[in-house]
Design a protein around this motif. Structure first.
Motif, PDB file in Angstrom:
ATOM      1  N   ASP A  77     -10.340-110.105  -2.554  1.00 31.76           N
ATOM      2  CA  ASP A  77      -8.848-110.295  -1.318  1.00 31.76           C
ATOM      3  C   ASP A  77      -7.659-111.100  -2.861  1.00 31.76           C
ATOM      4  O   ASP A  77      -6.988-111.636  -2.626  1.00 31.76           O
ATOM      5  CB  ASP A  77     -10.133-111.703  -1.319  1.00 31.76           C
ATOM      6  N   ASN A  78      -7.833-110.002  -4.381  1.00 36.60           N
ATOM      7  CA  ASN A  78      -6.959-110.426  -4.809  1.00 36.60           C
ATOM      8  C   ASN A  78      -6.829-109.467  -5.201  1.00 36.60           C
ATOM      9  O   ASN A  78      -5.950-109.120  -5.954  1.00 36.60           O
ATOM     10  CB  ASN A  78      -8.012-110.964  -6.425  1.00 36.60           C
ATOM     11  N   TRP A  79      -6.475-107.853  -3.839  1.00 34.04           N
ATOM     12  CA  TRP A  79      -5.485-107.232  -3.470  1.00 34.04           C
ATOM     13  C   TRP A  79      -5.930-105.873  -5.076  1.00 34.04           C
ATOM     14  O   TRP A  79      -4.913-105.018  -6.338  1.00 34.04           O
ATOM     15  CB  TRP A  79      -3.877-106.561  -4.254  1.00 34.04           C
ATOM     16  N   LEU A  80      -7.465-106.254  -5.211  1.00 33.64           N
ATOM     17  CA  LEU A  80      -7.469-105.058  -6.864  1.00 33.64           C
ATOM     18  C   LEU A  80      -7.919-103.743  -5.457  1.00 33.64           C
ATOM     19  O   LEU A  80      -9.186-103.565  -5.301  1.00 33.64           O
ATOM     20  CB  LEU A  80      -8.816-105.382  -8.122  1.00 33.64           C
ATOM     21  N   LYS A  81      -7.348-102.965  -6.449  1.00 31.81           N
ATOM     22  CA  LYS A  81      -8.225-101.615  -5.774  1.00 31.81           C
ATOM     23  C   LYS A  81      -9.574-101.011  -6.547  1.00 31.81           C
ATOM     24  O   LYS A  81      -9.766-100.933  -7.639  1.00 31.81           O
ATOM     25  CB  LYS A  81      -6.924-100.580  -6.514  1.00 31.81           C
TER      26      LYS A  81
END
Length: 216
Positions: free
Chosen positions: A54-58
């Protein structure tokens, strides 16, 4: 057949938004190409989706035209169905287009439609707002900024302009030595210095002769 509605935004351009409807059994390559039909970019560039938090961590990478060193470590878009990577009704993917000159995107699943519309060909661009930023290929860089090349050439000749030379004076430039002095002028200076020293020595010789005469 379920339909996924993805909302796609540029990471650095929030006002540019695309919404694409796509079948759940279609691939990431289908989504990749649909995105760039909507942006006008060349889809044949090395790019990747990453399963994201959700925090755009890949997380896991799903690649298109990967480099040789990455081929054995990633799954390919053309072999990866979207349904195989949807674990959340609001699943997110971090997407990087064109690793040579990258643009980053946020791709979020915003709706699941249970039945496909038989009158629509999927993938389908459901919404488009904002103009995608322009991309200038390296071969067109001079066209994009025609003054840049001219400035570089002018810069190279600035030291000549200070000396009242112009680029066309090639004969004069070729005659210049390492310090920017005309070789002919250098020869004349050397000759004049030699003459001066020669005169001094000749005077001293005469002086010595006169002194010997006085002794006698």
């Amino acid at each position: 057949m379920a339909i996924y509605k993805f909302r796609i935004t540029f990471e650095d351009f929030d006002d540019v938004v695309r919404e694409i409807d796509i079948k759940s059994n279609q691939t990431f390559e289908d989504l990749h190409k649909a995105i760039h039909r909507s942006t006008g970019y060349n889809a044949e560039k090395s790019s990747s989706f990453y399963v994201s938090t959700d925090n755009w961590l890949k997380g896991d990478e799903i690649a298109y035209l990967p480099s040789e060193r990455k081929k054995d470590r990633v799954v390919l878009m053309e072999n990866s169905k979207l349904s195989g990577f949807i674990e959340d009704p609001h699943q997110k993917f971090y997407y990087i287009y064109n690793f040579d000159r990258p643009y980053d995107f946020h791709v979020e699943l915003v709706k699941i439609i249970l039945d496909a519309d038989p009158n629509i060909e999927y993938p389908f661009l459901a919404k488009s707002s904002g103009e995608a930023p322009k991309i200038f290929e390296s071969s067109n860089a001079a066209i994009a900024d025609p003054g840049a090349a001219v400035g570089a050439v002018v810069g190279e000749f600035d030291f000549l302009n200070e000396m009242n030379f112009v680029p066309e004076d090639t004969d004069e430039l070729e005659a210049m030595g390492e310090m920017g002095i005309n070789e002919e002028e250098r020869d004349e200076e050397d000759e004049s210095e030699s003459d001066e020293f020669g005169d001094e020595f000749s005077d001293s010789d005469n002086f010595e002769d006169d002194s010997h005469k006085d002794d006698y």
